[in-house]
Design a protein around this motif. Sequence first.
Motif, PDB file in Angstrom:
ATOM      1  N   LEU A 144       0.846  -1.185   0.000  1.00 51.40           N
ATOM      2  CA  LEU A 144       0.000   0.000   0.000  1.00 51.40           C
ATOM      3  C   LEU A 144       0.882   1.236   0.000  1.00 51.40           C
ATOM      4  O   LEU A 144       1.847   1.322   0.762  1.00 51.40           O
ATOM      5  CB  LEU A 144      -0.925   0.011   1.220  1.00 51.40           C
ATOM      6  N   MET A 145       0.567   2.174  -0.864  1.00 48.27           N
ATOM      7  CA  MET A 145       1.415   3.357  -0.995  1.00 48.27           C
ATOM      8  C   MET A 145       0.608   4.539  -1.517  1.00 48.27           C
ATOM      9  O   MET A 145      -0.523   4.385  -1.978  1.00 48.27           O
ATOM     10  CB  MET A 145       2.565   3.061  -1.958  1.00 48.27           C
ATOM     11  N   ASP A 146       1.239   5.706  -1.433  1.00 47.53           N
ATOM     12  CA  ASP A 146       0.663   6.913  -1.996  1.00 47.53           C
ATOM     13  C   ASP A 146       0.679   6.777  -3.518  1.00 47.53           C
ATOM     14  O   ASP A 146       1.721   6.519  -4.102  1.00 47.53           O
ATOM     15  CB  ASP A 146       1.567   8.084  -1.543  1.00 47.53           C
ATOM     16  N   PHE A 147      -0.480   6.932  -4.156  1.00 46.24           N
ATOM     17  CA  PHE A 147      -0.566   6.749  -5.604  1.00 46.24           C
ATOM     18  C   PHE A 147      -0.304   8.036  -6.393  1.00 46.24           C
ATOM     19  O   PHE A 147      -0.542   8.085  -7.588  1.00 46.24           O
ATOM     20  CB  PHE A 147      -1.941   6.182  -5.984  1.00 46.24           C
ATOM     21  N   ASP A 148       0.191   9.086  -5.698  1.00 45.75           N
ATOM     22  CA  ASP A 148       0.395  10.374  -6.367  1.00 45.75           C
ATOM     23  C   ASP A 148       1.501  10.344  -7.397  1.00 45.75           C
ATOM     24  O   ASP A 148       1.419  10.992  -8.426  1.00 45.75           O
ATOM     25  CB  ASP A 148       0.770  11.431  -5.316  1.00 45.75           C
ATOM     26  N   ASP A 149       2.559   9.592  -7.078  1.00 45.91           N
ATOM     27  CA  ASP A 149       3.760   9.656  -7.891  1.00 45.91           C
ATOM     28  C   ASP A 149       3.868   8.391  -8.752  1.00 45.91           C
ATOM     29  O   ASP A 149       4.126   7.295  -8.257  1.00 45.91           O
ATOM     30  CB  ASP A 149       4.966   9.774  -6.927  1.00 45.91           C
ATOM     31  N   LEU A 150       3.673   8.575 -10.058  1.00 44.23           N
ATOM     32  CA  LEU A 150       3.668   7.416 -10.966  1.00 44.23           C
ATOM     33  C   LEU A 150       5.032   6.721 -11.010  1.00 44.23           C
ATOM     34  O   LEU A 150       5.116   5.503 -11.169  1.00 44.23           O
ATOM     35  CB  LEU A 150       3.251   7.852 -12.375  1.00 44.23           C
ATOM     36  N   ASN A 151       6.105   7.507 -10.834  1.00 44.93           N
ATOM     37  CA  ASN A 151       7.445   6.889 -10.836  1.00 44.93           C
ATOM     38  C   ASN A 151       7.598   5.920  -9.673  1.00 44.93           C
ATOM     39  O   ASN A 151       8.209   4.866  -9.808  1.00 44.93           O
ATOM     40  CB  ASN A 151       8.535   7.969 -10.744  1.00 44.93           C
ATOM     41  N   LYS A 152       7.021   6.308  -8.517  1.00 40.78           N
ATOM     42  CA  LYS A 152       7.119   5.423  -7.347  1.00 40.78           C
ATOM     43  C   LYS A 152       6.297   4.162  -7.562  1.00 40.78           C
ATOM     44  O   LYS A 152       6.670   3.075  -7.111  1.00 40.78           O
ATOM     45  CB  LYS A 152       6.661   6.163  -6.085  1.00 40.78           C
TER      46      LYS A 152
END
Length: 409
Positions: A144-152
Amino acid sequence: MTQPNSNNRLTFASRCAKDAVIESLNGHLPPIYATSTFAYPSVEWGQDYFYGKKDNSVYSRMGNPTNKAVAQKVASLEAFDVILEGKEIELQGAFFSSGMSAISAATMACLDKGEGVLAQSNLYGTTNELFQVLFPRYGMSNHLMDFDDLNKIEEQLKENPNIKLVYIETPANPTLKCYPFEEIVFLAKKYDCYTAVDNTFATPYFQRPFQFGVDLVVHSSTKFLNGHGTGISGVVIGQKDTSLFKKVKDQQKILGGNGSPFEAFNLNNGLKSLPLRMQRHEENALQLAQFLDDHSAISKVNYLGLKHHESHELSQKQMFGFGGMLSFEIKEGYEKSVNFLNKLNFCTLTASLGTPDTLLQHPASMSHVNVPKEQRISNGIGDGLIRVSVGIEGIEDILNDIEQALSNS
Ligand SMILES: *Cc1c(COP(=O)(O)O)cnc(C)c1O
Protein backbone atom coordinates in the motif's frame (compact mmCIF):
# COMPACT_ATOMS: atom_id res chain seq x y z
CA MET A 1 -40.16 -7.55 -27.89
CA THR A 2 -36.98 -5.61 -27.09
CA GLN A 3 -34.23 -7.37 -25.21
CA PRO A 4 -32.64 -4.19 -23.88
CA ASN A 5 -29.72 -5.78 -22.12
CA SER A 6 -28.46 -7.33 -25.30
CA ASN A 7 -29.25 -4.22 -27.34
CA ASN A 8 -26.17 -2.08 -27.57
CA ARG A 9 -28.01 0.70 -29.39
CA LEU A 10 -30.07 1.83 -26.41
CA THR A 11 -29.16 5.03 -24.57
CA PHE A 12 -27.70 4.92 -21.06
CA ALA A 13 -31.01 5.98 -19.48
CA SER A 14 -32.99 3.32 -21.39
CA ARG A 15 -30.58 0.63 -20.31
CA CYS A 16 -31.33 1.68 -16.73
CA ALA A 17 -35.08 1.77 -17.13
CA LYS A 18 -35.93 -1.19 -19.37
CA ASP A 19 -35.94 -4.82 -18.32
CA ALA A 20 -35.43 -7.83 -20.50
CA VAL A 21 -38.49 -10.04 -20.16
CA ILE A 22 -36.91 -13.13 -18.71
CA GLU A 23 -39.68 -15.66 -18.68
CA SER A 24 -42.68 -16.76 -20.64
CA LEU A 25 -45.33 -15.12 -18.42
CA ASN A 26 -44.29 -11.69 -19.73
CA GLY A 27 -43.88 -10.05 -16.32
CA HIS A 28 -43.01 -6.40 -16.91
CA LEU A 29 -40.46 -6.50 -14.10
CA PRO A 30 -38.14 -9.43 -13.50
CA PRO A 31 -39.76 -11.62 -10.85
CA ILE A 32 -37.98 -12.48 -7.60
CA TYR A 33 -36.99 -16.08 -8.15
CA ALA A 34 -37.32 -17.20 -4.53
CA THR A 35 -36.08 -20.70 -5.13
CA SER A 36 -32.95 -22.54 -4.10
CA THR A 37 -32.98 -24.96 -7.00
CA PHE A 38 -34.40 -25.42 -10.50
CA ALA A 39 -35.99 -28.61 -11.77
CA TYR A 40 -34.15 -30.07 -14.76
CA PRO A 41 -36.53 -30.75 -17.67
CA SER A 42 -34.32 -33.67 -18.69
CA VAL A 43 -31.06 -35.39 -17.82
CA GLU A 44 -29.50 -33.90 -20.96
CA TRP A 45 -30.51 -30.36 -19.86
CA GLY A 46 -28.82 -30.90 -16.50
CA GLN A 47 -25.76 -32.41 -18.15
CA ASP A 48 -25.36 -29.37 -20.40
CA TYR A 49 -24.89 -27.23 -17.32
CA PHE A 50 -22.53 -29.55 -15.48
CA TYR A 51 -20.39 -30.04 -18.58
CA GLY A 52 -20.22 -26.24 -18.90
CA LYS A 53 -22.01 -26.17 -22.25
CA LYS A 54 -24.94 -23.96 -21.19
CA ASP A 55 -25.41 -21.36 -18.50
CA ASN A 56 -28.74 -22.75 -17.23
CA SER A 57 -29.89 -21.81 -13.75
CA VAL A 58 -29.53 -25.03 -11.78
CA TYR A 59 -28.99 -23.87 -8.19
CA SER A 60 -29.24 -20.32 -6.84
CA ARG A 61 -25.75 -20.14 -5.32
CA MET A 62 -24.34 -20.64 -8.82
CA GLY A 63 -26.84 -18.41 -10.62
CA ASN A 64 -30.35 -17.14 -10.07
CA PRO A 65 -32.30 -15.48 -12.92
CA THR A 66 -33.17 -12.32 -10.92
CA ASN A 67 -29.51 -11.92 -9.93
CA LYS A 68 -28.33 -12.56 -13.47
CA ALA A 69 -30.73 -10.00 -14.95
CA VAL A 70 -29.57 -7.21 -12.64
CA ALA A 71 -25.87 -8.08 -12.92
CA GLN A 72 -26.26 -8.01 -16.69
CA LYS A 73 -27.92 -4.59 -16.48
CA VAL A 74 -25.01 -3.17 -14.47
CA ALA A 75 -22.60 -4.77 -17.00
CA SER A 76 -24.45 -3.07 -19.86
CA LEU A 77 -24.08 0.29 -18.08
CA GLU A 78 -20.33 -0.20 -17.57
CA ALA A 79 -20.11 -1.14 -21.27
CA PHE A 80 -22.04 1.90 -22.50
CA ASP A 81 -20.11 3.62 -25.32
CA VAL A 82 -16.92 1.74 -24.45
CA ILE A 83 -15.01 0.87 -27.61
CA LEU A 84 -11.79 -1.11 -27.19
CA GLU A 85 -9.57 -1.84 -30.17
CA GLY A 86 -12.36 -0.78 -32.52
CA LYS A 87 -14.96 -3.09 -31.00
CA GLU A 88 -17.79 -2.57 -28.53
CA ILE A 89 -16.77 -4.25 -25.33
CA GLU A 90 -18.79 -7.25 -24.10
CA LEU A 91 -19.09 -7.39 -20.34
CA GLN A 92 -20.54 -9.81 -17.87
CA GLY A 93 -21.62 -9.30 -14.25
CA ALA A 94 -21.99 -11.34 -11.09
CA PHE A 95 -24.26 -10.31 -8.22
CA PHE A 96 -22.95 -10.56 -4.64
CA SER A 97 -24.29 -10.32 -1.10
CA SER A 98 -22.27 -7.14 -0.36
CA GLY A 99 -19.68 -4.81 -1.81
CA MET A 100 -17.06 -6.54 0.35
CA SER A 101 -17.99 -9.99 -0.90
CA ALA A 102 -17.70 -8.66 -4.48
CA ILE A 103 -14.32 -7.06 -3.69
CA SER A 104 -12.92 -10.17 -2.01
CA ALA A 105 -14.07 -12.46 -4.83
CA ALA A 106 -12.66 -10.12 -7.50
CA THR A 107 -9.28 -9.55 -5.86
CA MET A 108 -8.78 -13.19 -4.84
CA ALA A 109 -9.65 -14.30 -8.38
CA CYS A 110 -6.62 -12.29 -9.56
CA LEU A 111 -4.07 -13.71 -7.11
CA ASP A 112 -2.43 -16.99 -6.19
CA LYS A 113 -0.48 -17.81 -3.05
CA GLY A 114 2.76 -15.83 -3.02
CA GLU A 115 1.40 -13.05 -5.19
CA GLY A 116 0.39 -9.59 -4.05
CA VAL A 117 -1.76 -6.51 -4.56
CA LEU A 118 -0.54 -2.95 -5.07
CA ALA A 119 -3.02 -0.31 -3.93
CA GLN A 120 -3.30 3.26 -2.69
CA SER A 121 -3.08 3.69 1.09
CA ASN A 122 -6.34 5.70 1.29
CA LEU A 123 -8.67 2.76 0.58
CA TYR A 124 -12.19 2.10 1.83
CA GLY A 125 -11.58 0.90 5.42
CA THR A 126 -12.75 -2.70 5.08
CA THR A 127 -10.92 -3.18 1.76
CA ASN A 128 -7.83 -2.01 3.60
CA GLU A 129 -8.49 -4.70 6.24
CA LEU A 130 -9.00 -7.35 3.56
CA PHE A 131 -5.57 -6.58 2.10
CA GLN A 132 -3.72 -6.00 5.38
CA VAL A 133 -5.31 -8.55 7.71
CA LEU A 134 -6.79 -11.37 5.63
CA PHE A 135 -4.46 -11.53 2.61
CA PRO A 136 -1.24 -12.21 4.59
CA ARG A 137 -2.97 -15.09 6.40
CA TYR A 138 -3.47 -16.79 3.05
CA GLY A 139 0.01 -16.12 1.70
CA MET A 140 -0.82 -13.02 -0.37
CA SER A 141 1.07 -9.80 0.16
CA ASN A 142 -0.05 -6.18 0.09
CA HIS A 143 1.87 -3.13 -1.03
CA LEU A 144 0.00 0.00 0.00
CA MET A 145 1.42 3.36 -0.99
CA ASP A 146 0.66 6.91 -2.00
CA PHE A 147 -0.57 6.75 -5.60
CA ASP A 148 0.39 10.37 -6.37
CA ASP A 149 3.76 9.66 -7.89
CA LEU A 150 3.67 7.42 -10.97
CA ASN A 151 7.45 6.89 -10.84
CA LYS A 152 7.12 5.42 -7.35
CA ILE A 153 4.34 3.11 -8.55
CA GLU A 154 6.63 1.89 -11.31
CA GLU A 155 9.50 1.39 -8.84
CA GLN A 156 7.26 -0.79 -6.66
CA LEU A 157 6.17 -2.88 -9.62
CA LYS A 158 9.75 -3.28 -10.78
CA GLU A 159 11.04 -4.23 -7.35
CA ASN A 160 8.22 -6.66 -6.57
CA PRO A 161 7.55 -9.00 -9.47
CA ASN A 162 5.14 -10.93 -7.24
CA ILE A 163 2.63 -8.06 -7.54
CA LYS A 164 -0.07 -9.29 -9.91
CA LEU A 165 -2.92 -6.92 -9.18
CA VAL A 166 -3.17 -3.13 -9.10
CA TYR A 167 -6.27 -2.02 -7.23
CA ILE A 168 -7.64 1.51 -7.66
CA GLU A 169 -10.31 3.53 -5.87
CA THR A 170 -10.99 6.78 -7.67
CA PRO A 171 -12.38 9.25 -6.66
CA ALA A 172 -10.96 8.29 -3.26
CA ASN A 173 -12.85 8.51 0.01
CA PRO A 174 -13.35 11.12 1.52
CA THR A 175 -11.09 13.68 -0.18
CA LEU A 176 -12.30 12.85 -3.73
CA LYS A 177 -8.74 12.77 -4.94
CA CYS A 178 -8.57 11.06 -8.37
CA TYR A 179 -5.87 8.85 -9.88
CA PRO A 180 -5.13 8.64 -13.61
CA PHE A 181 -6.48 5.43 -15.16
CA GLU A 182 -4.54 5.75 -18.37
CA GLU A 183 -1.09 5.87 -16.79
CA ILE A 184 -1.80 3.35 -14.02
CA VAL A 185 -3.30 0.78 -16.40
CA PHE A 186 -0.32 1.27 -18.72
CA LEU A 187 2.09 0.50 -15.88
CA ALA A 188 0.03 -2.48 -14.68
CA LYS A 189 0.08 -4.02 -18.16
CA LYS A 190 3.80 -3.33 -18.56
CA TYR A 191 4.44 -5.37 -15.41
CA ASP A 192 1.93 -8.09 -16.25
CA CYS A 193 -0.65 -7.20 -13.59
CA TYR A 194 -4.41 -7.20 -13.57
CA THR A 195 -6.24 -3.98 -12.70
CA ALA A 196 -9.42 -3.78 -10.63
CA VAL A 197 -11.35 -0.58 -9.88
CA ASP A 198 -13.86 0.21 -7.14
CA ASN A 199 -16.40 2.37 -9.03
CA THR A 200 -18.82 2.81 -6.12
CA PHE A 201 -18.47 6.59 -5.72
CA ALA A 202 -18.78 7.56 -9.39
CA THR A 203 -21.09 4.79 -10.73
CA PRO A 204 -21.07 4.08 -14.48
CA TYR A 205 -23.13 7.25 -14.92
CA PHE A 206 -20.04 9.35 -14.20
CA GLN A 207 -17.14 6.98 -14.91
CA ARG A 208 -16.61 3.87 -17.03
CA PRO A 209 -13.15 2.46 -16.32
CA PHE A 210 -13.30 -0.26 -19.02
CA GLN A 211 -12.67 2.58 -21.46
CA PHE A 212 -9.11 2.61 -20.11
CA GLY A 213 -8.58 -1.13 -20.39
CA VAL A 214 -9.07 -2.23 -16.78
CA ASP A 215 -9.82 -5.92 -16.11
CA LEU A 216 -12.48 -5.78 -13.40
CA VAL A 217 -14.85 -3.22 -11.91
CA VAL A 218 -16.34 -3.78 -8.47
CA HIS A 219 -19.29 -2.05 -6.84
CA SER A 220 -20.85 -1.70 -3.48
CA SER A 221 -24.32 -1.51 -5.06
CA THR A 222 -25.53 -0.79 -1.52
CA LYS A 223 -24.80 2.86 -2.37
CA PHE A 224 -25.77 4.97 -5.43
CA LEU A 225 -26.71 2.01 -7.68
CA ASN A 226 -29.47 0.81 -5.35
CA GLY A 227 -29.88 4.46 -4.43
CA HIS A 228 -32.50 4.06 -1.72
CA GLY A 229 -30.55 2.51 1.14
CA THR A 230 -32.82 -0.56 1.21
CA GLY A 231 -30.16 -3.25 1.54
CA ILE A 232 -26.62 -4.52 1.10
CA SER A 233 -25.31 -5.89 -2.22
CA GLY A 234 -22.33 -5.90 -4.58
CA VAL A 235 -21.47 -6.50 -8.23
CA VAL A 236 -18.32 -7.57 -10.10
CA ILE A 237 -18.06 -6.79 -13.82
CA GLY A 238 -15.51 -8.22 -16.23
CA GLN A 239 -15.00 -9.14 -19.87
CA LYS A 240 -17.33 -11.87 -21.02
CA ASP A 241 -16.20 -15.49 -20.98
CA THR A 242 -12.61 -14.75 -19.97
CA SER A 243 -10.66 -17.10 -17.72
CA LEU A 244 -10.49 -14.24 -15.18
CA PHE A 245 -14.24 -13.86 -15.02
CA LYS A 246 -14.63 -17.62 -14.74
CA LYS A 247 -12.40 -17.43 -11.66
CA VAL A 248 -14.66 -14.72 -10.20
CA LYS A 249 -17.66 -17.00 -10.72
CA ASP A 250 -15.75 -19.89 -9.14
CA GLN A 251 -14.97 -17.75 -6.10
CA GLN A 252 -18.67 -17.02 -5.82
CA LYS A 253 -19.61 -20.66 -6.18
CA ILE A 254 -17.06 -21.92 -3.66
CA LEU A 255 -17.14 -19.14 -1.05
CA GLY A 256 -20.88 -18.62 -1.48
CA GLY A 257 -20.99 -14.82 -1.74
CA ASN A 258 -24.04 -14.75 -4.02
CA GLY A 259 -26.63 -12.09 -3.22
CA SER A 260 -30.30 -12.68 -2.44
CA PRO A 261 -32.74 -12.36 -5.37
CA PHE A 262 -34.78 -10.01 -3.19
CA GLU A 263 -31.80 -7.61 -3.04
CA ALA A 264 -31.30 -8.02 -6.79
CA PHE A 265 -34.92 -6.96 -7.33
CA ASN A 266 -34.39 -3.89 -5.12
CA LEU A 267 -31.22 -3.01 -6.99
CA ASN A 268 -32.97 -3.36 -10.34
CA ASN A 269 -35.71 -0.95 -9.23
CA GLY A 270 -33.13 1.54 -7.96
CA LEU A 271 -31.21 1.44 -11.26
CA LYS A 272 -34.24 2.64 -13.20
CA SER A 273 -33.81 6.18 -11.88
CA LEU A 274 -29.98 6.18 -11.70
CA PRO A 275 -29.44 8.92 -14.34
CA LEU A 276 -32.07 11.25 -12.83
CA ARG A 277 -30.76 10.73 -9.33
CA MET A 278 -27.10 11.19 -10.27
CA GLN A 279 -27.88 14.43 -12.11
CA ARG A 280 -29.70 15.79 -9.10
CA HIS A 281 -27.04 14.57 -6.62
CA GLU A 282 -24.50 16.46 -8.70
CA GLU A 283 -26.55 19.68 -9.02
CA ASN A 284 -27.14 19.78 -5.27
CA ALA A 285 -23.51 18.89 -4.50
CA LEU A 286 -22.24 21.76 -6.64
CA GLN A 287 -24.53 24.25 -4.91
CA LEU A 288 -23.58 22.99 -1.46
CA ALA A 289 -19.87 23.05 -2.38
CA GLN A 290 -20.10 26.69 -3.51
CA PHE A 291 -22.01 27.65 -0.37
CA LEU A 292 -19.39 26.01 1.87
CA ASP A 293 -16.53 27.45 -0.15
CA ASP A 294 -17.75 30.97 0.69
CA HIS A 295 -18.45 30.18 4.35
CA SER A 296 -16.20 31.80 6.99
CA ALA A 297 -16.32 28.75 9.34
CA ILE A 298 -14.93 26.42 6.64
CA SER A 299 -11.25 26.25 5.73
CA LYS A 300 -11.40 23.83 2.79
CA VAL A 301 -13.95 22.18 0.51
CA ASN A 302 -13.15 19.02 -1.44
CA TYR A 303 -15.51 18.80 -4.42
CA LEU A 304 -14.41 17.82 -7.92
CA GLY A 305 -16.61 20.49 -9.46
CA LEU A 306 -14.66 23.30 -7.76
CA LYS A 307 -11.80 24.64 -9.86
CA HIS A 308 -9.38 24.60 -6.93
CA HIS A 309 -9.78 20.85 -6.24
CA GLU A 310 -6.47 19.16 -7.05
CA SER A 311 -8.23 16.60 -9.29
CA HIS A 312 -10.64 18.99 -11.04
CA GLU A 313 -8.82 18.69 -14.37
CA LEU A 314 -8.12 14.98 -14.18
CA SER A 315 -11.78 14.30 -13.36
CA GLN A 316 -12.81 16.19 -16.49
CA LYS A 317 -10.46 13.99 -18.49
CA GLN A 318 -11.62 10.62 -17.21
CA MET A 319 -15.13 11.19 -15.81
CA PHE A 320 -18.44 12.49 -17.20
CA GLY A 321 -19.21 14.70 -14.19
CA PHE A 322 -18.25 15.50 -10.63
CA GLY A 323 -20.62 13.28 -8.65
CA GLY A 324 -22.59 13.72 -5.46
CA MET A 325 -19.91 13.31 -2.78
CA LEU A 326 -17.95 16.09 -1.09
CA SER A 327 -16.11 16.80 2.12
CA PHE A 328 -15.22 19.98 3.97
CA GLU A 329 -12.97 21.02 6.81
CA ILE A 330 -14.38 22.95 9.76
CA LYS A 331 -11.77 25.52 10.85
CA GLU A 332 -12.15 24.97 14.57
CA GLY A 333 -11.49 21.23 14.37
CA TYR A 334 -12.65 18.14 16.26
CA GLU A 335 -14.93 19.50 18.98
CA LYS A 336 -16.70 22.02 16.78
CA SER A 337 -17.28 19.24 14.21
CA VAL A 338 -18.86 16.98 16.81
CA ASN A 339 -21.11 19.84 18.02
CA PHE A 340 -22.02 20.72 14.44
CA LEU A 341 -23.12 17.17 13.61
CA ASN A 342 -25.15 16.91 16.81
CA LYS A 343 -27.03 20.08 15.81
CA LEU A 344 -28.26 18.77 12.43
CA ASN A 345 -32.06 18.52 12.20
CA PHE A 346 -32.82 17.81 8.55
CA CYS A 347 -29.74 15.95 7.28
CA THR A 348 -28.92 12.50 8.64
CA LEU A 349 -25.84 11.62 10.66
CA THR A 350 -24.61 8.25 9.36
CA ALA A 351 -21.66 6.68 7.59
CA SER A 352 -23.20 5.27 4.42
CA LEU A 353 -23.75 7.13 1.13
CA GLY A 354 -25.81 7.28 -2.03
CA THR A 355 -29.33 7.58 -0.60
CA PRO A 356 -32.00 10.14 -1.60
CA ASP A 357 -31.42 12.06 1.65
CA THR A 358 -28.26 13.89 2.64
CA LEU A 359 -25.91 11.93 4.92
CA LEU A 360 -23.02 13.38 6.91
CA GLN A 361 -20.26 11.70 8.86
CA HIS A 362 -17.08 12.65 10.68
CA PRO A 363 -14.16 10.42 9.58
CA ALA A 364 -11.95 11.37 12.57
CA SER A 365 -14.51 10.01 15.08
CA MET A 366 -16.26 7.44 12.86
CA SER A 367 -15.06 5.75 9.64
CA HIS A 368 -11.35 6.40 10.26
CA VAL A 369 -10.97 5.84 14.03
CA ASN A 370 -8.80 2.79 13.38
CA VAL A 371 -6.46 4.62 11.01
CA PRO A 372 -3.37 5.94 12.85
CA LYS A 373 -3.76 9.72 13.26
CA GLU A 374 -0.57 10.55 11.34
CA GLN A 375 -1.61 8.45 8.35
CA ARG A 376 -5.11 9.93 8.47
CA ILE A 377 -3.79 13.51 8.46
CA SER A 378 -1.27 12.76 5.71
CA ASN A 379 -4.15 11.38 3.61
CA GLY A 380 -5.85 14.79 3.94
CA ILE A 381 -8.37 13.76 6.62
CA GLY A 382 -8.10 16.36 9.36
CA ASP A 383 -9.89 16.42 12.75
CA GLY A 384 -12.50 18.82 11.38
CA LEU A 385 -13.22 17.01 8.11
CA ILE A 386 -16.89 16.22 7.44
CA ARG A 387 -17.97 13.95 4.59
CA VAL A 388 -21.28 14.60 2.85
CA SER A 389 -23.26 12.34 0.56
CA VAL A 390 -25.42 15.06 -0.93
CA GLY A 391 -29.01 13.94 -1.40
CA ILE A 392 -31.68 14.79 -3.94
CA GLU A 393 -33.92 16.85 -1.61
CA GLY A 394 -34.65 20.55 -2.07
CA ILE A 395 -31.27 22.30 -1.89
CA GLU A 396 -32.65 25.10 0.35
CA ASP A 397 -33.43 22.58 3.09
CA ILE A 398 -29.90 21.16 2.96
CA LEU A 399 -28.27 24.62 3.01
CA ASN A 400 -30.53 25.92 5.80
CA ASP A 401 -29.82 22.92 8.01
CA ILE A 402 -26.05 23.10 7.54
CA GLU A 403 -26.06 26.86 8.10
CA GLN A 404 -28.08 26.62 11.34
CA ALA A 405 -25.90 23.74 12.63
CA LEU A 406 -22.72 25.71 11.89
CA SER A 407 -23.96 28.84 13.63
CA ASN A 408 -25.41 26.98 16.65
CA SER A 409 -22.34 24.87 17.37
C1 LIG B 1 -19.52 0.82 1.14
C2 LIG B 1 -18.32 0.63 0.31
C3 LIG B 1 -17.73 -0.63 0.17
C4 LIG B 1 -18.25 -1.86 0.89
O1 LIG B 1 -19.52 -2.21 0.46
P1 LIG B 1 -20.59 -3.03 1.35
O2 LIG B 1 -21.77 -3.12 0.45
O3 LIG B 1 -20.83 -2.25 2.60
O4 LIG B 1 -19.98 -4.36 1.64
C5 LIG B 1 -16.63 -0.72 -0.67
N1 LIG B 1 -16.12 0.35 -1.30
C6 LIG B 1 -16.65 1.57 -1.17
C7 LIG B 1 -16.03 2.72 -1.89
C8 LIG B 1 -17.76 1.77 -0.35
O5 LIG B 1 -18.28 3.00 -0.22
